[in-house]
Write an enzyme that holds these catalytic residues in place. Structure first.
Site, PDB file in Angstrom:
ATOM      1  N   GLY A  18     -32.606 -10.221   9.584  1.00 32.52           N
ATOM      2  CA  GLY A  18     -31.921 -10.203  10.460  1.00 32.52           C
ATOM      3  C   GLY A  18     -30.558 -11.221  10.451  1.00 32.52           C
ATOM      4  N   ASN A  20     -27.715  -9.510   9.870  1.00 29.34           N
ATOM      5  CA  ASN A  20     -26.597  -8.402  10.387  1.00 29.34           C
ATOM      6  C   ASN A  20     -27.486  -8.762  12.169  1.00 29.34           C
ATOM      7  OD1 ASN A  20     -25.090  -6.708   8.805  1.00 29.34           O
ATOM      8  ND2 ASN A  20     -27.341  -7.683   7.684  1.00 29.34           N
ATOM      9  N   LEU A  87     -36.250  -0.630   6.977  1.00 28.62           N
ATOM     10  CA  LEU A  87     -36.112   0.029   5.503  1.00 28.62           C
ATOM     11  C   LEU A  87     -37.353   1.737   5.667  1.00 28.62           C
ATOM     12  CD1 LEU A  87     -36.491  -3.164   3.380  1.00 28.62           C
ATOM     13  CD2 LEU A  87     -35.130  -1.608   3.436  1.00 28.62           C
ATOM     14  N   ILE A  90     -36.150   6.962   9.497  1.00 31.23           N
ATOM     15  CA  ILE A  90     -35.818   7.526  10.746  1.00 31.23           C
ATOM     16  C   ILE A  90     -37.009   8.551  11.297  1.00 31.23           C
ATOM     17  CG2 ILE A  90     -35.345   7.872  12.973  1.00 31.23           C
ATOM     18  CD1 ILE A  90     -34.946   5.391  12.260  1.00 31.23           C
ATOM     19  N   HIS A 106     -25.593  -0.398   5.055  1.00 30.77           N
ATOM     20  CA  HIS A 106     -25.955  -0.277   3.866  1.00 30.77           C
ATOM     21  C   HIS A 106     -25.729  -1.512   3.405  1.00 30.77           C
ATOM     22  CE1 HIS A 106     -28.179   1.566   0.366  1.00 30.77           C
ATOM     23  NE2 HIS A 106     -26.375   1.853  -0.346  1.00 30.77           N
ATOM     24  N   ASP A 147     -29.641   7.436   3.520  1.00 29.62           N
ATOM     25  CA  ASP A 147     -28.017   6.800   2.949  1.00 29.62           C
ATOM     26  C   ASP A 147     -27.302   8.020   3.219  1.00 29.62           C
ATOM     27  OD1 ASP A 147     -29.247   3.784   3.251  1.00 29.62           O
ATOM     28  OD2 ASP A 147     -29.961   4.281   1.558  1.00 29.62           O
ATOM     29  N   GLU A 176     -20.689  -7.194   5.578  1.00 23.65           N
ATOM     30  CA  GLU A 176     -21.627  -6.651   6.523  1.00 23.65           C
ATOM     31  C   GLU A 176     -21.524  -7.645   7.954  1.00 23.65           C
ATOM     32  OE1 GLU A 176     -25.677  -5.556   5.584  1.00 23.65           O
ATOM     33  OE2 GLU A 176     -25.011  -6.044   3.289  1.00 23.65           O
TER      34      GLU A 176
END
Ligand code: GRF
Length: 192
Positions: A18, A20, A87, A90, A106, A147, A176
């Site tokens: 976590g 990000n 990971l 959805i 990504h 992706d 990122e």
């Protein structure tokens, strides 16, 4: 939803440590534009959940990440959804509900080095094995395929002589952290 109703409500999906998420929490702290209202994970032991709890943010651990109803229930009051090191795929019914309001980060320059199995160390090892001279971070809208959705923003990272997957990963991760909060704020301004 209008701005008068307060900051845009952001839900963040996570599977790992976590960092990000943390970059997002740090940037959005006190923001009138966007606020993280829930952190959702498929992993009960994800370090990202500890970060959420430390920030007093509601958390949900999914029993079955493939169940659209469970995920939709967790997202019930979200206006914008951020996949930050999540990971699992959805479910299509959830993608349909949040089309244009769900983004993923990504750690490579999509459309290269993405897709099933292209996560974490695998991505950076593949980039280095390809002989590419640069990599980077990509933020894209989420669709039904890993992706693949429309690219929103990228930051490039040069590959240095002697790079290893770990060294490259660390520099891409810094990119990122720079890229994600700005994109979330920009989308929140559009939605709010
Ligand atoms: C990041 O490289 C992200 O792009 C990838 O997984 C990593 C997650 O890192 N999908 P963290 O959990 O945000 O620290």
């Amino acid at each position: 939803m209008s701005k008068a109703e307060g900051p845009v409500r952001v839900a963040v999906l996570v599977s790992g440590g976590g960092t990000n998420l943390q970059a997002l929490l740090d940037t959005l702290h006190g923001s009138t534009v966007a606020r993280v209202v829930r952190v959702i994970s498929n992993q009960s032991g994800a370090g990202a959940l500890d970060r959420a709890r430390r920030a007093n943010i509601a958390t949900t651990v999914l029993r079955n990440p493939a169940d659209p109803n469970e995920l939709l229930a967790a997202l019930h009051d979200a206006q914008l959804v951020v996949l930050a090191g999540y990971l699992k795929l959805i479910p299509p019914a959830v993608v349909a509900q949040f089309r244009g309001r769900m983004i993923n980060i990504h750690p490579a320059l999509l459309p290269d080095f993405g897709g099933p199995g292209m996560y974490g160390h695998h991505v950076h090892a593949a980039v280095l094995a390809s002989g590419a001279t640069e990599s980077g971070a990509t933020i894209h809208f989420v669709d039904e395929v890993f992706d693949r959705g429309e690219i929103i923003a990228q930051e490039r990272v040069r590959i240095e002589p002697g790079d290893t997957p770990d060294r490259l990963a660390a520099r891409v991760l810094e990119a990122e952290h720079r890229l994600l909060p700005g994109v979330v704020l920009e989308l929140a301004r559009r939605i709010g």
